[in-house]
Design a protein around this motif. Structure first.
Motif, PDB file in Angstrom:
ATOM      1  N   VAL A   1      18.988  -0.140 -19.733  1.00  0.00           N
ATOM      2  CA  VAL A   1      18.906  -1.333 -18.901  1.00  0.00           C
ATOM      3  C   VAL A   1      17.943  -2.343 -19.505  1.00  0.00           C
ATOM      4  CG1 VAL A   1      19.457  -0.060 -16.794  1.00  0.00           C
ATOM      5  CG2 VAL A   1      17.057  -0.346 -17.458  1.00  0.00           C
ATOM      6  N   GLY A   2      17.977  -3.551 -18.955  1.00  0.00           N
ATOM      7  CA  GLY A   2      17.067  -4.613 -19.336  1.00  0.00           C
ATOM      8  C   GLY A   2      16.666  -5.406 -18.105  1.00  0.00           C
ATOM      9  N   THR A   3      15.728  -6.317 -18.279  1.00  0.00           N
ATOM     10  CA  THR A   3      15.271  -7.166 -17.177  1.00  0.00           C
ATOM     11  C   THR A   3      16.119  -8.425 -17.117  1.00  0.00           C
ATOM     12  OG1 THR A   3      13.009  -6.340 -17.372  1.00  0.00           O
ATOM     13  CG2 THR A   3      13.316  -8.427 -16.217  1.00  0.00           C
ATOM     14  N   ASP A   4      16.719  -8.666 -15.970  1.00  0.00           N
ATOM     15  CA  ASP A   4      17.628  -9.802 -15.779  1.00  0.00           C
ATOM     16  C   ASP A   4      17.039 -10.733 -14.719  1.00  0.00           C
ATOM     17  OD1 ASP A   4      20.814 -10.462 -16.279  1.00  0.00           O
ATOM     18  OD2 ASP A   4      20.111 -11.133 -14.310  1.00  0.00           O
ATOM     19  N   GLY A   5      16.983 -12.022 -15.039  1.00  0.00           N
ATOM     20  CA  GLY A   5      16.522 -13.000 -14.069  1.00  0.00           C
ATOM     21  C   GLY A   5      15.030 -13.270 -14.197  1.00  0.00           C
ATOM     22  N   PRO A   6      14.496 -14.045 -13.244  1.00  0.00           N
ATOM     23  CA  PRO A   6      15.183 -14.643 -12.085  1.00  0.00           C
ATOM     24  C   PRO A   6      16.113 -15.772 -12.503  1.00  0.00           C
ATOM     25  CG  PRO A   6      12.964 -15.508 -12.250  1.00  0.00           C
ATOM     26  CD  PRO A   6      13.076 -14.448 -13.308  1.00  0.00           C
ATOM     27  N   PHE A   7      17.051 -16.123 -11.600  1.00  0.00           N
ATOM     28  CA  PHE A   7      17.982 -17.213 -11.862  1.00  0.00           C
ATOM     29  C   PHE A   7      18.254 -18.008 -10.600  1.00  0.00           C
ATOM     30  CE2 PHE A   7      19.165 -14.744 -15.640  1.00  0.00           C
ATOM     31  CZ  PHE A   7      19.121 -15.766 -16.576  1.00  0.00           C
ATOM     32  N   GLY A   8      18.486 -19.288 -10.768  1.00  0.00           N
ATOM     33  CA  GLY A   8      18.953 -20.117  -9.660  1.00  0.00           C
ATOM     34  C   GLY A   8      20.316 -19.628  -9.231  1.00  0.00           C
ATOM     35  N   ASP A   9      20.471 -19.349  -7.930  1.00  0.00           N
ATOM     36  CA  ASP A   9      21.728 -18.771  -7.468  1.00  0.00           C
ATOM     37  C   ASP A   9      22.425 -19.681  -6.474  1.00  0.00           C
ATOM     38  OD1 ASP A   9      23.714 -16.670  -7.254  1.00  0.00           O
ATOM     39  OD2 ASP A   9      22.093 -15.299  -7.802  1.00  0.00           O
ATOM     40  N   HIS A  10      23.630 -19.249  -6.024  1.00  0.00           N
ATOM     41  CA  HIS A  10      24.481 -20.094  -5.198  1.00  0.00           C
ATOM     42  C   HIS A  10      23.871 -20.384  -3.828  1.00  0.00           C
ATOM     43  CE1 HIS A  10      25.428 -15.995  -3.926  1.00  0.00           C
ATOM     44  NE2 HIS A  10      25.861 -16.498  -2.787  1.00  0.00           N
ATOM     45  N   MET A  11      22.889 -19.585  -3.397  1.00  0.00           N
ATOM     46  CA  MET A  11      22.244 -19.822  -2.114  1.00  0.00           C
ATOM     47  C   MET A  11      21.304 -21.026  -2.160  1.00  0.00           C
ATOM     48  SD  MET A  11      23.322 -17.513   0.069  1.00  0.00           S
ATOM     49  CE  MET A  11      22.075 -17.489   1.347  1.00  0.00           C
ATOM     50  N   GLY A  12      20.989 -21.504  -3.380  1.00  0.00           N
ATOM     51  CA  GLY A  12      20.091 -22.642  -3.512  1.00  0.00           C
ATOM     52  C   GLY A  12      18.650 -22.242  -3.768  1.00  0.00           C
ATOM     53  N   TYR A  13      18.420 -20.969  -4.124  1.00  0.00           N
ATOM     54  CA  TYR A  13      17.087 -20.451  -4.410  1.00  0.00           C
ATOM     55  C   TYR A  13      17.141 -19.639  -5.702  1.00  0.00           C
ATOM     56  CZ  TYR A  13      16.708 -21.325   0.623  1.00  0.00           C
ATOM     57  OH  TYR A  13      16.749 -21.907   1.860  1.00  0.00           O
ATOM     58  N   TYR A  14      15.957 -19.348  -6.248  1.00  0.00           N
ATOM     59  CA  TYR A  14      15.895 -18.407  -7.349  1.00  0.00           C
ATOM     60  C   TYR A  14      16.090 -16.996  -6.796  1.00  0.00           C
ATOM     61  CZ  TYR A  14      13.992 -21.968 -10.500  1.00  0.00           C
ATOM     62  OH  TYR A  14      13.828 -23.085 -11.282  1.00  0.00           O
ATOM     63  N   GLY A  15      16.942 -16.219  -7.453  1.00  0.00           N
ATOM     64  CA  GLY A  15      17.129 -14.834  -7.060  1.00  0.00           C
ATOM     65  C   GLY A  15      16.009 -13.960  -7.611  1.00  0.00           C
ATOM     66  N   ASP A  16      15.964 -12.725  -7.141  1.00  0.00           N
ATOM     67  CA  ASP A  16      14.947 -11.787  -7.606  1.00  0.00           C
ATOM     68  C   ASP A  16      15.226 -11.344  -9.037  1.00  0.00           C
ATOM     69  OD1 ASP A  16      13.543 -11.830  -5.242  1.00  0.00           O
ATOM     70  OD2 ASP A  16      14.572 -10.075  -4.409  1.00  0.00           O
ATOM     71  N   THR A  17      14.196 -10.871  -9.700  1.00  0.00           N
ATOM     72  CA  THR A  17      14.338 -10.263 -11.018  1.00  0.00           C
ATOM     73  C   THR A  17      14.889  -8.848 -10.856  1.00  0.00           C
ATOM     74  OG1 THR A  17      12.478 -11.532 -11.895  1.00  0.00           O
ATOM     75  CG2 THR A  17      13.104  -9.537 -13.094  1.00  0.00           C
ATOM     76  N   ASN A  18      15.892  -8.520 -11.665  1.00  0.00           N
ATOM     77  CA  ASN A  18      16.464  -7.177 -11.662  1.00  0.00           C
ATOM     78  C   ASN A  18      16.015  -6.471 -12.935  1.00  0.00           C
ATOM     79  OD1 ASN A  18      17.978  -4.860 -11.591  1.00  0.00           O
ATOM     80  ND2 ASN A  18      19.975  -5.866 -11.625  1.00  0.00           N
ATOM     81  N   GLU A  19      15.158  -5.476 -12.761  1.00  0.00           N
ATOM     82  CA  GLU A  19      14.617  -4.777 -13.936  1.00  0.00           C
ATOM     83  C   GLU A  19      15.506  -3.630 -14.393  1.00  0.00           C
ATOM     84  OE1 GLU A  19      10.648  -3.672 -12.932  1.00  0.00           O
ATOM     85  OE2 GLU A  19       9.911  -5.752 -12.998  1.00  0.00           O
ATOM     86  N   ALA A  20      16.640  -3.443 -13.704  1.00  0.00           N
ATOM     87  CA  ALA A  20      17.534  -2.333 -14.057  1.00  0.00           C
ATOM     88  C   ALA A  20      18.963  -2.821 -14.272  1.00  0.00           C
ATOM     89  CB  ALA A  20      17.489  -1.266 -12.974  1.00  0.00           C
ATOM     90  N   ALA A  21      19.104  -3.999 -14.882  1.00  0.00           N
ATOM     91  CA  ALA A  21      20.428  -4.533 -15.156  1.00  0.00           C
ATOM     92  C   ALA A  21      21.031  -3.829 -16.368  1.00  0.00           C
ATOM     93  CB  ALA A  21      20.358  -6.035 -15.400  1.00  0.00           C
ATOM     94  N   PRO A  22      22.309  -3.433 -16.297  1.00  0.00           N
ATOM     95  CA  PRO A  22      22.931  -2.766 -17.452  1.00  0.00           C
ATOM     96  C   PRO A  22      22.829  -3.621 -18.715  1.00  0.00           C
ATOM     97  CG  PRO A  22      24.324  -2.608 -15.513  1.00  0.00           C
ATOM     98  CD  PRO A  22      23.224  -3.553 -15.154  1.00  0.00           C
ATOM     99  N   LEU A  23      22.490  -2.970 -19.821  1.00  0.00           N
ATOM    100  CA  LEU A  23      22.332  -3.652 -21.102  1.00  0.00           C
ATOM    101  C   LEU A  23      23.585  -3.451 -21.952  1.00  0.00           C
ATOM    102  CD1 LEU A  23      20.132  -5.172 -22.876  1.00  0.00           C
ATOM    103  CD2 LEU A  23      19.842  -2.959 -24.023  1.00  0.00           C
ATOM    104  N   ILE A  24      24.116  -4.533 -22.472  1.00  0.00           N
ATOM    105  CA  ILE A  24      25.301  -4.479 -23.346  1.00  0.00           C
ATOM    106  C   ILE A  24      24.856  -4.671 -24.783  1.00  0.00           C
ATOM    107  CG2 ILE A  24      27.611  -5.383 -23.783  1.00  0.00           C
ATOM    108  CD1 ILE A  24      27.411  -6.818 -21.048  1.00  0.00           C
TER     109      ILE A  24
END
Length: 503
Positions: free
Chosen positions: A276-299
């Motif tokens: 895995v890798g650390t993904d985010g934070p990112f501006g999302d469709h809700m209009g806010y920054y989303g949380d950081t995901n430290e367990a995002a699958p790594l390609i």
């Protein structure tokens, strides 16, 4: 059906809806800022010919209006999409035809399925240039970073293709990916999505998951992959039904997967379960920054193929209006016949863009008995998987134009007694990106019955709605120019029709 992205760009340019920009621009924040201003005004698609740090041009805002979304599906108006929804509804829940005409209609649909089967390309243009192993350098692709606090550069309109390791059934989804290094990216997908399920099955069997990312495809294929309608069809067949012609596919160079043969870029790699890798934070469709995901699958990518002089297609999320909202407005029309088939009393429904195209729904019904509005709301929440995350459902009578916010607000304020007509379902599975919930992933839903009440919902007779005299209304329409008002728009005769329609 357009053959590819370039065909559609040509069509959009011929119709005066593409602006080419030769000035040097930065994919870090600048492109998104320019595109966001275009989205706010319903402006044209943008083709940036010179992008800092990359030899490749960037297209953004291609589907930034409902009109262009319809063009991508070979239609001119959103209303035409309902015919497609009717066809898909027949395939989802086929019923024995009772008339010759129904049999003929169903036969046509089956013939459309035959035409929609994907084909195979032996010399795919997506493999005109092949880069393997150490030649792979994802930093050459002009990925954008839309917002100042975003965690990195992203791919947003790529088709993410995986396969069930047991059945061999492919899944095609549209998920966000974040650049990590020259040959790695993380992928952000919900646990219920096809790609996530495939990864879990691969992990259970001790296998790695092959993955391909097709970037810069015909927008019609993107719409097919992003449409979560419960039809037992592959996304490739679905895209063929959308376009009336099968998608041409090509076998990847290094993984056992197929991709659209006329893609601009194809990235081929593997996910090792648990890496895995650390993904985010990112501006999302809700209009806010989303949380950081430290367990995002790594390609890990080991091959990149592309056309000669490829074009990079991208977009970004955020508070509407954004391209995803325009896509949702158009696709709303496809859902309508399918929803009517699932919930027969529903006349029409609307997912307002301002409510993120799924957080609030307005439903009109042909009310025939007490409690029907509540039944319709409950049925809506369970009709299609994507409606699970709809937070508010407002039910109105069939004579209300659900796409006119003034009519909907009038119905709510004139027909609702909150203690009687508002009901709340607590502790429902919910969108983890909704920060309004006390516990992420678990929230409540609200139904509002804004229909005219009948006994025993109310003990007193309902007032008669105001209406114009039909003869006087017709006379005024005939004499409008005679009054010297020909240069002014004539409102509707019925005072309950506010003369405002955002369809």
């Amino acid at each position: 059906m357009a053959k590819d992205l370039r065909d559609f760009l040509q069509l959009v340019e011929q119709r005066g809806q593409l602006r080419r920009i030769s000035a040097l621009v930065d994919p870090d924040l600048e492109i998104a800022e320019i595109a966001n201003r275009m989205l706010q005004t319903g402006g044209p698609a943008l083709l940036f010919e010179q992008v800092k740090g990359s030899p490749y041009p960037v297209v953004v805002n291609l589907l930034g209006t409902v009109e262009r979304v319809c063009w991508s599906m070979q239609m001119e108006q959103p209303q035409e999409l309902e015919a497609l929804g009717k066809k898909l509804g027949m395939l989802q829940q086929p019923k024995p035809p009772k008339k010759i005409s129904q049999a003929v209609e169903f036969g046509k649909v089956l013939f459309d399925v035959v035409k929609a089967k994907p084909g195979r390309s032996l010399l795919p243009v997506c493999q005109q240039v092949v880069k393997l192993g150490p030649e792979v350098d994802l930093t050459q692709i002009p990925m954008i970073r839309p917002y100042p606090k975003d965690g990195g550069k992203i791919v947003t309109l790529g088709l993410v293709i995986t396969k069930d390791c047991e059945t061999g059934t492919p899944n095609v989804g549209v998920y966000r990916l974040q650049l990590q290094a020259k040959n790695t990216m993380t992928v952000q997908w919900l646990s219920v999505r096809g790609g996530a399920r495939h990864l879990r099955k691969a992990a259970e069997r001790g296998r790695k998951l092959e993955i391909a990312i097709a970037i810069g495809v015909d927008p019609l294929i993107i719409l097919a992959a992003a449409t979560p309608i419960p039809v037992d069809l592959s996304e490739w067949l679905f895209a063929g039904l959308y376009g009336g012609k099968g998608v041409q596919l090509a076998k990847c160079k290094t993984v056992d997967l197929e991709v659209p043969a006329r893609s601009e870029f194809v990235l081929e790699g593997i996910i090792t379960p648990g890496e895995v890798g650390t993904d985010g934070p990112f501006g999302d469709h809700m209009g806010y920054y989303g949380d950081t995901n430290e367990a995002a699958p790594l390609i890990r990518f080991h091959a990149v193929t592309h056309r000669r002089d490829p074009i990079y297609l991208t977009t970004f999320s955020g508070r509407p209006p954004k391209e995803e909202a325009m896509m949702a407005i158009a696709l709303n029309r496809i859902y309508t016949p399918i929803l009517r088939q699932q919930v027969s009393e529903i006349v029409d429904f609307f997912l307002p863009m301002e409510a993120l195209s799924y957080k609030a729904a307005v439903i009109s019904i042909d009310k025939a008995y007490p409690g029907q509005a509540r039944r319709a709301a409950m049925a809506f929440w369970t009709a299609l998987p994507q409606f699970t995350y709809t937070k508010f459902v407002i039910v109105v009578d069939k004579d209300i134009n659900i796409r006119d916010p003034r009519q909907v607000v009038w119905a709510v304020t004139s027909k609702v007694d909150p203690i009687r007509d508002v009901f709340i379902l607590p502790d429902s599975p919910f969108d983890s990106l909704d920060f309004a919930n006390e516990r992420l992933g678990l929230g409540s839903r609200m139904g509002i019955d804004a229909t005219t009440k009948v006994y025993p919902e109310t003990e007193h007779p309902w007032g008669e709605a105001l209406r114009s005299d039909p003869e006087i209304a017709a006379m005024v329409e005939r004499r409008w120019a005679e009054y010297g008002l020909a240069d002014l728009v004539m409102g509707e005769a019925d005072p309950n029709v506010f003369g405002y329609d955002i369809r």
